[in-house]
Design an enzyme around this catalytic site. Structure first.
Site, short mmCIF file in Angstrom:
data_model
loop_
_atom_site.label_atom_id
_atom_site.label_comp_id
_atom_site.label_asym_id
_atom_site.label_seq_id
_atom_site.Cartn_x
_atom_site.Cartn_y
_atom_site.Cartn_z
N SER A 144 16.32 -7.53 -90.66
CA SER A 144 15.64 -6.25 -90.47
C SER A 144 16.69 -5.15 -90.50
O SER A 144 17.54 -5.11 -91.38
CB SER A 144 14.85 -6.28 -89.16
OG SER A 144 14.21 -5.05 -88.92
N TYR A 158 11.20 3.29 -95.55
CA TYR A 158 12.10 2.15 -95.28
C TYR A 158 11.90 1.66 -93.86
O TYR A 158 11.77 0.44 -93.62
CB TYR A 158 13.55 2.57 -95.50
CG TYR A 158 14.54 1.48 -95.20
CD1 TYR A 158 14.73 0.42 -96.08
CD2 TYR A 158 15.28 1.50 -94.02
CE1 TYR A 158 15.64 -0.59 -95.80
CE2 TYR A 158 16.19 0.49 -93.72
CZ TYR A 158 16.37 -0.55 -94.62
OH TYR A 158 17.27 -1.56 -94.33
N LYS A 162 10.53 -2.09 -92.36
CA LYS A 162 11.25 -2.91 -91.38
C LYS A 162 10.45 -3.05 -90.09
O LYS A 162 10.49 -4.11 -89.44
CB LYS A 162 12.63 -2.31 -91.11
CG LYS A 162 13.56 -2.36 -92.31
CD LYS A 162 13.79 -3.78 -92.83
CE LYS A 162 14.82 -3.83 -93.94
NZ LYS A 162 15.07 -5.22 -94.42
#
Length: 298
Positions: A144, A158, A162
């Site tokens: 992650s 983004y 994650k």
């Protein structure tokens, strides 16, 4: 689980994946380094990894795998199991960084990001879990980011990919514990890897004309990430320590970063909150790790 393990890594052509490959192989673990198109776009990277393996007698095998393609993932997993007899650890590492003000990110860009960063691990886990279940052992490792726990402007998509990966990995950790399979999360901070060179930029620039000085945020964030980047070997060493930690003794989350940001504190609070949630739903006993008897060897 055998002390020397069979490890499959996605996104091994460069960056963390390539560093994980060499670090683990030098400690005697057999590594299947997977990547897209090792005979074409990644031919040079694949050739370099094979040459290293031959030169230093390292147990590394290069396999083709595109994590955005179900059939490609299944072929890669089957090829690894056919050769080694099992997969002890699957490291979901493939992914990339998308930067830009969120309004300027197109739906197609968002879709492709999630297809790689989130659905890629979904595909890998679904393909590898039947094999781990037969062994009653195994580790799903999810690479992650600190950005899976904190949010940066201009990195919202983004971060979202994650955050989604973290939720999936945590749910897996509860659901698989009774089968002797562990799910762990590694959260790197800013490190020197090719990820910044492979950054995708928000495409719809016309959307940001009214943002004024806010338009400078992506450049500021990227500059700060680059200037504070640490030695990526720290993350590879952490991954090695994690996979060599005995079954049932691993943490759910590992934050590895040259800067702290308070992520460890977030993780500590989350751990307590989640324990309360599981208890409230009567699920504490159901989600306890049960060490199974591994079968098969190479």
């Amino acid at each position: 689980m055998n002390s020397k393990q069979i490890v499959l890594i996605t996104g091994s052509s460069t960056g963390f994946g390539r560093l994980f490959t060499e670090t683990l192989a030098r400690k005697g673990h057999t590594v299947f380094a997977t990547m897209r198109d090792p005979g074409g776009r990644n031919a040079k990277n694949a050739s370099e990894i094979r040459a290293l393996a031959q030169k230093d007698s390292l147990p590394i095998h290069v396999l083709e795998m595109d994590v955005t393609d179900d059939a490609s993932v299944e072929r890669g997993i089957d090829a690894a199991v056919s050769k080694a007899g099992r997969i002890d650890v699957a490291i979901n590492n493939a992914g990339y960084f998308l930067t830009g003000l969120e309004e300027a990110v197109t739906t197609e860009q968002a879709r492709h990001l999630m297809d790689t960063n989130f659905l890629g691990p979904v595909r890998v886990n679904r393909a590898v879990l039947p094999h781990m279940r037969r062994q009653r052992s195994g580790v799903l490792m999810h690479i992650s980011s600190g950005a899976g726990r904190v949010v940066l402007p201009s990195a919202g998509f983004y971060c979202a990919s994650k955050f989604a990966l973290e939720a999936l990995a945590e749910a897996y950790s509860y659901e698989l514990a009774a089968q002797g399979i562990e799910s762990v999360i590694v959260e790197p901070g800013a490190y020197e890897t090719p990820v910044f060179g492979n950054t995708v930029t928000a495409a719809d620039e016309g959307r940001i004309s009214t943002y004024g000085a806010i338009k400078e945020i992506p450049a500021k964030v990227n500059a700060a990430l680059s200037s504070g980047a640490g030695n990526a070997q720290e993350v590879a060493d952490a991954v090695l320590r994690i996979i060599e930690t005995p079954a049932g003794e691993k943490q759910l989350r590992y934050f590895v970063s040259p800067q702290k940001f308070g992520v460890d504190e977030i993780n500590a609070v989350s751990k307590q909150v989640q324990a309360n949630v599981l208890e409230a739903f009567g699920l504490t006993a159901d989600t306890k790790f049960v060490k199974g008897k591994a079968v098969g060897s190479v």
